[in-house]
Write a protein that holds these residues in place. Structure first.
Motif, PDB file in Angstrom:
ATOM      1  N   UNK A   4      39.534  10.370  31.911  1.00  0.00           N
ATOM      2  CA  UNK A   4      38.394  11.023  31.274  1.00  0.00           C
ATOM      3  C   UNK A   4      37.138  10.240  31.562  1.00  0.00           C
ATOM      4  N   UNK A   5      36.069  10.970  31.751  1.00  0.00           N
ATOM      5  CA  UNK A   5      34.771  10.318  31.954  1.00  0.00           C
ATOM      6  C   UNK A   5      34.227   9.906  30.606  1.00  0.00           C
ATOM      7  N   UNK A   6      33.800   8.680  30.534  1.00  0.00           N
ATOM      8  CA  UNK A   6      33.235   8.197  29.276  1.00  0.00           C
ATOM      9  C   UNK A   6      31.716   8.262  29.311  1.00  0.00           C
ATOM     10  N   UNK A  32      27.409  18.825  48.155  1.00  0.00           N
ATOM     11  CA  UNK A  32      26.053  18.352  47.877  1.00  0.00           C
ATOM     12  C   UNK A  32      25.793  18.325  46.373  1.00  0.00           C
ATOM     13  N   UNK A  33      26.199  19.394  45.683  1.00  0.00           N
ATOM     14  CA  UNK A  33      26.004  19.468  44.235  1.00  0.00           C
ATOM     15  C   UNK A  33      26.701  18.303  43.533  1.00  0.00           C
ATOM     16  N   UNK A  34      27.920  18.022  43.945  1.00  0.00           N
ATOM     17  CA  UNK A  34      28.673  16.915  43.339  1.00  0.00           C
ATOM     18  C   UNK A  34      28.002  15.579  43.634  1.00  0.00           C
ATOM     19  N   UNK A  35      27.570  15.377  44.883  1.00  0.00           N
ATOM     20  CA  UNK A  35      26.939  14.115  45.278  1.00  0.00           C
ATOM     21  C   UNK A  35      25.629  13.884  44.520  1.00  0.00           C
ATOM     22  N   UNK A  36      24.986  14.965  44.083  1.00  0.00           N
ATOM     23  CA  UNK A  36      23.720  14.848  43.354  1.00  0.00           C
ATOM     24  C   UNK A  36      23.913  14.848  41.841  1.00  0.00           C
ATOM     25  N   UNK A  37      25.168  14.841  41.400  1.00  0.00           N
ATOM     26  CA  UNK A  37      25.456  14.714  39.971  1.00  0.00           C
ATOM     27  C   UNK A  37      25.636  16.008  39.212  1.00  0.00           C
ATOM     28  N   UNK A  38      25.764  17.124  39.892  1.00  0.00           N
ATOM     29  CA  UNK A  38      25.908  18.418  39.229  1.00  0.00           C
ATOM     30  C   UNK A  38      27.379  18.777  39.045  1.00  0.00           C
ATOM     31  N   UNK A  41      33.373  17.277  33.597  1.00  0.00           N
ATOM     32  CA  UNK A  41      34.817  17.310  33.467  1.00  0.00           C
ATOM     33  C   UNK A  41      35.169  18.165  32.262  1.00  0.00           C
ATOM     34  N   UNK A  42      36.123  19.076  32.428  1.00  0.00           N
ATOM     35  CA  UNK A  42      36.595  19.920  31.340  1.00  0.00           C
ATOM     36  C   UNK A  42      37.472  19.088  30.413  1.00  0.00           C
ATOM     37  N   UNK A  48      34.494  20.219  37.242  1.00  0.00           N
ATOM     38  CA  UNK A  48      33.781  21.474  37.437  1.00  0.00           C
ATOM     39  C   UNK A  48      32.440  21.162  38.091  1.00  0.00           C
ATOM     40  N   UNK A  49      32.204  21.772  39.247  1.00  0.00           N
ATOM     41  CA  UNK A  49      30.950  21.571  39.966  1.00  0.00           C
ATOM     42  C   UNK A  49      30.021  22.722  39.622  1.00  0.00           C
ATOM     43  N   UNK A  50      28.817  22.393  39.172  1.00  0.00           N
ATOM     44  CA  UNK A  50      27.854  23.395  38.746  1.00  0.00           C
ATOM     45  C   UNK A  50      26.861  23.667  39.881  1.00  0.00           C
TER      46      UNK A  50
END
Length: 129
Positions: A4-6, A32-38, A41-42, A48-50
């Protein structure tokens, strides 16, 4: 199972986002979205990539507004950016908030004014530490 992400990720915006995207030309939109922080985590720790938020942030950073924020009675309000203005009756020149937002200016930013024969040049003053 992924841990889990804290810490909540803070996605890039503005010029930082555009600079990062320009270095990722060989990646897919999702990458790209993931690399830029978008991404988030469910509850079950799946990622989940937004992509939509990422694309909207890129449009905002480029100064494009495809939304209807100024909508009133079914019509879009506000003026289009024309980069033209006129002297008001009190002698002032008005630079609207759309222009200052596009330049990412903040309240309190100071400018040096240089007058020419037929022009006014505004130079953003560097912040003093």
């Amino acid at each position: 199972m992924m841990p889990k992400r804290t810490k909540k990720n803070k996605p890039l915006t503005g010029q930082a986002l555009l600079a990062k995207v320009s270095t990722l030309s060989d990646l897919t939109r999702e990458e790209k979205a993931k690399a830029c922080g978008y991404f988030t985590f469910a509850k079950d720790s799946t990622e989940r990539i937004n992509v939509m938020a990422f694309l909207n942030a890129v449009l905002d950073a480029e100064g494009m507004d495809l939304g209807a924020k100024g909508k009133s009675n079914g019509k879009l309000g506000g003026r289009k950016l024309t980069f033209r203005t006129s002297v008001q009756s009190n002698g002032n020149l008005l630079v609207g908030s759309a222009y200052t937002k596009k330049m990412e200016l903040q309240p309190g930013d100071e400018f040096e004014i240089a007058l020419g024969r037929k022009h006014i040049h505004l130079k953003l003053m560097a912040e003093e530490d």
